[in-house]
Design an enzyme around this catalytic site. Structure first.
Site, PDB file in Angstrom:
ATOM      1  N   CYS A 404      -3.494  -0.657   7.518  1.00 59.88           N
ATOM      2  CA  CYS A 404      -3.980   0.449   8.319  1.00 59.88           C
ATOM      3  C   CYS A 404      -5.326   0.072   8.970  1.00 59.88           C
ATOM      4  O   CYS A 404      -5.357  -0.745   9.878  1.00 59.88           O
ATOM      5  CB  CYS A 404      -4.069   1.712   7.472  1.00 59.88           C
ATOM      6  SG  CYS A 404      -4.171   3.234   8.441  1.00 59.88           S
ATOM      7  N   HIS A 531       1.656   1.678   5.518  1.00 58.01           N
ATOM      8  CA  HIS A 531       1.189   1.494   4.139  1.00 58.01           C
ATOM      9  C   HIS A 531       2.343   1.002   3.262  1.00 58.01           C
ATOM     10  O   HIS A 531       3.059   1.807   2.656  1.00 58.01           O
ATOM     11  CB  HIS A 531       0.641   2.809   3.582  1.00 58.01           C
ATOM     12  CG  HIS A 531      -0.663   3.232   4.171  1.00 58.01           C
ATOM     13  ND1 HIS A 531      -1.866   3.002   3.545  1.00 58.01           N
ATOM     14  CD2 HIS A 531      -0.957   3.861   5.328  1.00 58.01           C
ATOM     15  CE1 HIS A 531      -2.845   3.486   4.298  1.00 58.01           C
ATOM     16  NE2 HIS A 531      -2.315   4.016   5.390  1.00 58.01           N
ATOM     17  N   GLU A 533       2.343  -0.239   0.424  1.00 53.86           N
ATOM     18  CA  GLU A 533       2.147  -0.004  -1.021  1.00 53.86           C
ATOM     19  C   GLU A 533       2.890   1.226  -1.516  1.00 53.86           C
ATOM     20  O   GLU A 533       3.247   1.317  -2.708  1.00 53.86           O
ATOM     21  CB  GLU A 533       0.654   0.119  -1.343  1.00 53.86           C
ATOM     22  CG  GLU A 533      -0.056   1.355  -0.808  1.00 53.86           C
ATOM     23  CD  GLU A 533      -0.628   1.204   0.572  1.00 53.86           C
ATOM     24  OE1 GLU A 533      -1.525   1.980   0.941  1.00 53.86           O
ATOM     25  OE2 GLU A 533      -0.174   0.298   1.306  1.00 53.86           O
TER      26      GLU A 533
END
Length: 603
Positions: A404, A531, A533
């Site tokens: 990001c 993102h 993750e």
């Protein structure tokens, strides 16, 4: 529908979220379809406008919901995809009730906490519990509900009242309450050191308060530094009126992957199944693969050191999903993860003057890292430090992953130091810059903050199969990842970047929004606007994190070669070992690999 409610007493931070996640995992391993709900008693509509330092990370769901980090634990443990409806807050409930009042839905009645708020809570629970979250149609069999906060908090009172009414309405055979409480261990002054005393009084009072509010626990999950002895359990059983076999200890473990195994060893699942009248139809919990993973994680010894350069490093929960994604990837590569959390502002020239020791320590950690990760964030603080980290990684060929804002600042750094645009910046950080590498997205709101970013699952299309990111994702034509941003790389500057060697192998469906950036002549220099993750799971690590760990440990080529393994399934083999099945590419038949626990742990 069966409901398992997890509450907490004595103090906050006991691990209710991990407990709820572990219970969901065990019930799923018993053959049940499971969903989860988190109740947060705060007045915010959602977690989107909260500071990570105050409340931990904001976790983003596929549907764009900005929710509490515990929903991330639920998704990772149970391998499910939740919705914004699965996070109930006081703000959401009151907003819903007040909107109904404005429409005249209550027909002139006085709107009160009881029954209108409590009824709305119960209706929300039933509605959210029916939403499929495991890819199958129809509702789940069991819904695990975590009640946030601590018993006795004023803000949670309406929820406790609602749950009390709910338990009566659905019936005792459909409602199981698990109370997580603290049993502290004290070294009594004047006694020998071996006479450590387990104190049950805090839990007794917590259960008493819970009963006074209309809820009686079926099971006690006691947090402690060591296992409870039988005499302690007997005392708790007597004063809390909970059977001894329904009292389990959640003592300190090397990692949280052991918690489901602890619960299974103490037969917590059997207690839950008895309360819910599910004993006859449940399977024996199948946690072989999970157990192997937990044991292997403890035995790893070859380190891989990752420097995380962030703004919110004073509270590690601010980057919980980052931490977990790094852990998943490092375990998959059989490496012991070592994270150096570096405050970005400590890398800046200002810190060199104001706090030279912190400056020196930060740069020592950065220069000693095998890989560097710059996560997302907002605001100016620490930005220059993140840019310096990206520059260090680029110039010294250190594996780098920017997420990001970390991606955007990698682009800014490249513009400044390769293209020679000294004043290049993001419009977020300097609205008056003459070279805006990152600009405000046209569809964004300039007046409202909450829920107005580009949120949730969006599709990224790979422009070619030659990039590292495309190979890590198995040479698929597109991927769906979760987003949370207001700014994007300026598409007007992309041709200039690409002509100087910086590539954008991932773009949105229009081809105008940059999703992935790469430096081809670097061992691993990747940035993602999304993102990754948030979709990393134990045993199924995020491809970009797997690439970072692979590059940081000198094994990226092996990772890229293995990326064609699109799906993996493990199952018990007839010889008592485990069989792992790999589907490569478009192959219809899997490749079978049979291994033992020792093979898996020591490889």
């Amino acid at each position: 529908m069966k409901y398992v409610v997890v509450s907490g007493g004595v103090v906050s931070g006991l691990g209710k979220g991990v407990t709820a996640s572990s219970i969901g995992l065990i019930l799923k391993s018993c053959g049940f379809r499971v969903t989860a709900i988190k109740i947060d008693p705060y007045l915010n509509i959602d977690a989107g406008t909260m500071s990570p330092i105050e409340h931990g990370e904001v976790y983003v769901l596929d549907d764009g919901g900005e929710v509490d980090l515990d929903l991330g634990n639920y998704e990772r443990f149970m391998d499910i995809k939740l919705t914004r409806e699965n996070n109930i807050t006081t703000g959401k409930v009151y907003k819903h009730v007040l909107e109904k009042e404005r429409r005249g839905d209550y027909l002139g009645k006085t709107v009160q906490v009881v029954p209108h708020i409590t009824d709305a809570i119960q209706e929300w629970i039933e509605r959210a519990a029916k939403i499929p979250v495991d890819g199958q149609s129809g509702p789940a069999d069991v819904c695990v509900i975590e009640l946030g906060g601590t018993i006795g908090d004023i803000e949670s009172m309406p929820f406790i009242e609602a749950l009390g009414q709910f338990s009566y309405r659905v019936g005792s055979e459909n409602f199981c309450l698990i109370h997580v409480s603290l049993v502290p261990v004290l070294n009594v002054v004047g006694e020998q050191a071996r006479l450590l005393s387990l104190k049950t009084k805090p839990t007794q009072h917590s259960v008493k308060d819970l009963r006074g509010l209309g809820l009686s626990p079926n099971i006690l999950a006691c947090r402690s530094t060591k296992p409870l002895e039988d005499n302690v359990k007997a005392k708790l059983s007597q004063f809390c009126q909970v059977p001894m076999e329904n009292i389990v200890t959640l003592y300190d473990c090397p990692n949280i992957w052991h918690i489901p195994l602890l619960l299974k060893e103490q037969k917590a699942h059997e207690a839950i199944l008895r309360v819910l009248n599910l004993t006859g139809i449940a399977k024996e919990p199948a946690l072989e693969e999970w157990s192997l993973m937990a044991k292997m994680s403890d035995k790893l010894h070859v380190p891989v050191r990752i420097a995380v350069v962030g703004k919110y490093t004073e509270l590690l929960d601010s980057y919980l999903s980052i931490h977990k994604a790094l852990l998943h990837a490092s375990v998959a590569r059989r490496k012991k993860l070592v994270i150096d959390w570096i405050p970005a502002s400590d890398l800046e020239q200002g810190a060199k003057k104001e706090n030279p020791d912190a400056y020196k320590a930060a740069w020592k950690l950065l220069k000693g890292a095998d890989g560097i990760l710059v996560p997302g964030g907002f605001g100016n603080r620490g930005v220059q430090g993140k840019i310096l980290a990206a520059k260090h990684a680029r110039e010294n060929k250190v594996p780098y992953l920017g997420i990001c804002l970390g991606m955007q600042l990698a682009v800014v750094e490249y513009a400044r130091n390769v293209l020679g645009l000294a004043d290049a910046n993001s419009a977020e950080l300097d609205p008056n810059t003459k070279n805006p590498c990152v600009i405000f997205m046209p569809e964004g709101s300039t007046t409202h903050m909450g829920g107005t970013m580009r949120l949730g699952s969006r599709r990224t299309y790979f422009q070619s199969k030659d990039s590292k990111s495309a190979k890590l994702y198995g040479n698929r034509s597109f991927v769906d990842e979760r987003h949370r941003h207001r700014y994007e790389v300026n598409p007007a500057m992309v041709p200039r970047f690409e002509s100087s060697g910086l590539t954008f192998p991932g773009k949105d469906e229009t081809g105008q929004r940059m999703e992935i950036v790469e430096l081809p002549n670097h061992p691993f220099y990747v940035g993602a606007q999304f993102h990754p993750e948030y979709k990393s799971r134990p045993g199924k690590p995020s491809p970009l994190f797997l690439g970072l760990i692979g590059a940081a440990s000198g094994e990226l080529d092996n990772v890229l070669q293995q990326s064609c393994q699109e799906s993996v399934v493990s199952r018990p083999h007839s010889n008592g070992k485990l069989e792992r099945l790999y589907w490569k590419g478009a192959a219809k038949k899997p490749v079978s690999v049979v291994y033992s626990v020792c093979d898996r742990v020591c490889s």
